[in-house]
Design a protein around this motif. Sequence first.
Motif, PDB file in Angstrom:
ATOM      1  N   GLY A 105       4.314   1.453 -10.167  1.00  0.00           N
ATOM      2  CA  GLY A 105       3.861   1.809 -11.510  1.00  0.00           C
ATOM      3  C   GLY A 105       2.367   2.049 -11.582  1.00  0.00           C
ATOM      4  O   GLY A 105       1.904   3.015 -12.202  1.00  0.00           O
ATOM      5  N   PHE A 106       1.592   1.183 -10.935  1.00  0.00           N
ATOM      6  CA  PHE A 106       0.144   1.356 -10.958  1.00  0.00           C
ATOM      7  C   PHE A 106      -0.282   2.569 -10.126  1.00  0.00           C
ATOM      8  O   PHE A 106      -1.283   3.231 -10.440  1.00  0.00           O
ATOM      9  N   GLY A 107       0.455   2.859  -9.038  1.00  0.00           N
ATOM     10  CA  GLY A 107       0.167   4.073  -8.295  1.00  0.00           C
ATOM     11  C   GLY A 107       0.390   5.309  -9.147  1.00  0.00           C
ATOM     12  O   GLY A 107      -0.422   6.235  -9.157  1.00  0.00           O
ATOM     13  N   PHE A 108       1.505   5.306  -9.891  1.00  0.00           N
ATOM     14  CA  PHE A 108       1.792   6.390 -10.833  1.00  0.00           C
ATOM     15  C   PHE A 108       0.658   6.510 -11.851  1.00  0.00           C
ATOM     16  O   PHE A 108       0.161   7.611 -12.127  1.00  0.00           O
ATOM     17  N   ALA A 109       0.238   5.379 -12.409  1.00  0.00           N
ATOM     18  CA  ALA A 109      -0.811   5.384 -13.428  1.00  0.00           C
ATOM     19  C   ALA A 109      -2.132   5.897 -12.864  1.00  0.00           C
ATOM     20  O   ALA A 109      -2.870   6.628 -13.540  1.00  0.00           O
ATOM     21  N   PHE A 153       0.834  -1.214   0.000  1.00  0.00           N
ATOM     22  CA  PHE A 153       0.000   0.000   0.000  1.00  0.00           C
ATOM     23  C   PHE A 153       0.862   1.256   0.000  1.00  0.00           C
ATOM     24  O   PHE A 153       0.586   2.219  -0.733  1.00  0.00           O
ATOM     25  N   SER A 154       1.922   1.267   0.809  1.00  0.00           N
ATOM     26  CA  SER A 154       2.775   2.453   0.879  1.00  0.00           C
ATOM     27  C   SER A 154       3.522   2.682  -0.429  1.00  0.00           C
ATOM     28  O   SER A 154       3.693   3.830  -0.854  1.00  0.00           O
ATOM     29  N   THR A 155       3.969   1.604  -1.077  1.00  0.00           N
ATOM     30  CA  THR A 155       4.652   1.781  -2.355  1.00  0.00           C
ATOM     31  C   THR A 155       3.687   2.244  -3.425  1.00  0.00           C
ATOM     32  O   THR A 155       4.049   3.037  -4.302  1.00  0.00           O
ATOM     33  N   PHE A 156       2.441   1.788  -3.357  1.00  0.00           N
ATOM     34  CA  PHE A 156       1.432   2.212  -4.330  1.00  0.00           C
ATOM     35  C   PHE A 156       1.157   3.712  -4.199  1.00  0.00           C
ATOM     36  O   PHE A 156       1.207   4.448  -5.194  1.00  0.00           O
ATOM     37  N   VAL A 157       0.886   4.166  -2.984  1.00  0.00           N
ATOM     38  CA  VAL A 157       0.512   5.567  -2.771  1.00  0.00           C
ATOM     39  C   VAL A 157       1.734   6.476  -2.815  1.00  0.00           C
ATOM     40  O   VAL A 157       1.805   7.419  -3.622  1.00  0.00           O
ATOM     41  N   THR A 158       2.711   6.193  -1.954  1.00  0.00           N
ATOM     42  CA  THR A 158       3.884   7.071  -1.867  1.00  0.00           C
ATOM     43  C   THR A 158       4.700   7.027  -3.154  1.00  0.00           C
ATOM     44  O   THR A 158       5.128   8.074  -3.672  1.00  0.00           O
ATOM     45  N   VAL A 174       2.792   8.931  -5.936  1.00  0.00           N
ATOM     46  CA  VAL A 174       2.833  10.391  -5.796  1.00  0.00           C
ATOM     47  C   VAL A 174       4.241  10.919  -6.076  1.00  0.00           C
ATOM     48  O   VAL A 174       4.409  11.910  -6.801  1.00  0.00           O
ATOM     49  N   LEU A 175       5.266  10.274  -5.497  1.00  0.00           N
ATOM     50  CA  LEU A 175       6.643  10.717  -5.744  1.00  0.00           C
ATOM     51  C   LEU A 175       6.985  10.634  -7.227  1.00  0.00           C
ATOM     52  O   LEU A 175       7.666  11.515  -7.767  1.00  0.00           O
ATOM     53  N   GLY A 176       6.522   9.585  -7.875  1.00  0.00           N
ATOM     54  CA  GLY A 176       6.791   9.441  -9.302  1.00  0.00           C
ATOM     55  C   GLY A 176       6.158  10.543 -10.129  1.00  0.00           C
ATOM     56  O   GLY A 176       6.803  11.133 -10.999  1.00  0.00           O
ATOM     57  N   VAL A 177       4.895  10.849  -9.847  1.00  0.00           N
ATOM     58  CA  VAL A 177       4.201  11.898 -10.595  1.00  0.00           C
ATOM     59  C   VAL A 177       4.846  13.257 -10.359  1.00  0.00           C
ATOM     60  O   VAL A 177       5.077  14.031 -11.300  1.00  0.00           O
ATOM     61  N   LEU A 178       5.168  13.552  -9.097  1.00  0.00           N
ATOM     62  CA  LEU A 178       5.773  14.853  -8.783  1.00  0.00           C
ATOM     63  C   LEU A 178       7.166  14.988  -9.387  1.00  0.00           C
ATOM     64  O   LEU A 178       7.498  16.010 -10.004  1.00  0.00           O
ATOM     65  N   GLY A 179       7.978  13.952  -9.218  1.00  0.00           N
ATOM     66  CA  GLY A 179       9.334  14.004  -9.755  1.00  0.00           C
ATOM     67  C   GLY A 179       9.350  14.114 -11.271  1.00  0.00           C
ATOM     68  O   GLY A 179      10.127  14.896 -11.842  1.00  0.00           O
ATOM     69  N   ALA A 182      12.906   6.331 -14.769  1.00  0.00           N
ATOM     70  CA  ALA A 182      13.965   6.554 -13.780  1.00  0.00           C
ATOM     71  C   ALA A 182      13.377   6.990 -12.444  1.00  0.00           C
ATOM     72  O   ALA A 182      13.803   6.512 -11.380  1.00  0.00           O
ATOM     73  N   VAL A 183      12.404   7.881 -12.478  1.00  0.00           N
ATOM     74  CA  VAL A 183      11.798   8.371 -11.240  1.00  0.00           C
ATOM     75  C   VAL A 183      11.069   7.251 -10.511  1.00  0.00           C
ATOM     76  O   VAL A 183      11.173   7.106  -9.286  1.00  0.00           O
TER      77      VAL A 183
END
Length: 314
Positions: free
Chosen positions: A147-151, A80-85, A88-93, A118-119
């Motif tokens: 990846g799915f959290g980013f998507a 869950f933490s990798t999905f959410v955090t 979000v970090l991927g989208v922002l970065g 890379a992000v």
Amino acid sequence: MSEVAGTQESALSRTRRLWLRWFFVGLGLWMATLVVVLLTGNPNLIPTLVLLGSFLVPVTFVAWAFERRGTDELTSGLVFSTFVTGGVLGVLGASVLEAYLLHPSAWLFFGVGLIEEAVKLLALMVLTRHLRTRSLRDGMILGAAVGFGFAAFESAGYAFTALFTVDGLSITQLVQTELIRGVLAPVGHGLWTAVLGGILFAGTRQGRFAVTGRLILAYLGVSALHGLWDSMHSISLYLTLVLTEGERLRPSMQGWLIEPSAEQVRLFSVLEWVGLALISIVGTVWLVVQWRWSARASAGFRVRRRASPVVPNI
């Protein structure tokens, strides 16, 4: 005894089908929200519609992958933490780097692929750096979660943007965007980062992540698939113009406008969807081969553990 075993097997089967129940419950809630929005016109429900539609497929696939984890250290909280955090970090970065590093050019989409992959990989490394056991399969699952959290967060942004048109708010555009991105989600960000996550975990050296040649090649490979995916619209347009008579122009009050023929429209659609399908097949085959290899590696590890001699305490 057989009744107890049968009860345990039935409970395990129900647990393994949890992702399927999540999907149908989420789909029902999304459809109910859509119906209420259309009947009442209540704009307060639009965020609910956006979030349900954007997160439904990514969450379902992460739940499906979690049920097939390789070690007990891979907990639901970590996923869950990798999905959410991670998402979000991927989208922002990616947003920051793309804004400052990329400029309009023929290679723009490949730059996007290099940055976003890379992000997401860096987010995965940061969030899982304390794991003691890192198997290839768990790396694929956690990579898919990032990846799915980013998507999911990216799809929410696209759906929200599609809502606004020159004619006002368009629920139709929002729903179309969510449906298309939901159908394509399994063969996009989640798949690409799952491949990278598995190779990253498999290359762990003495409890530390290692940037191996195989990881670099995989990173370049998934970035190329990402870039081709994003640029397929432009590639299809160029091929359509090459294979047909070119653009047709018609006069209007605003000047000359491009008016594609029916043949061009059909050819463009075919080329774009065929291109996306080919990219999806390449990525899926890559993932399946890696997943099966992880299953053989896990089976071999369990066999070695059973075969190792037990030294009694003296």
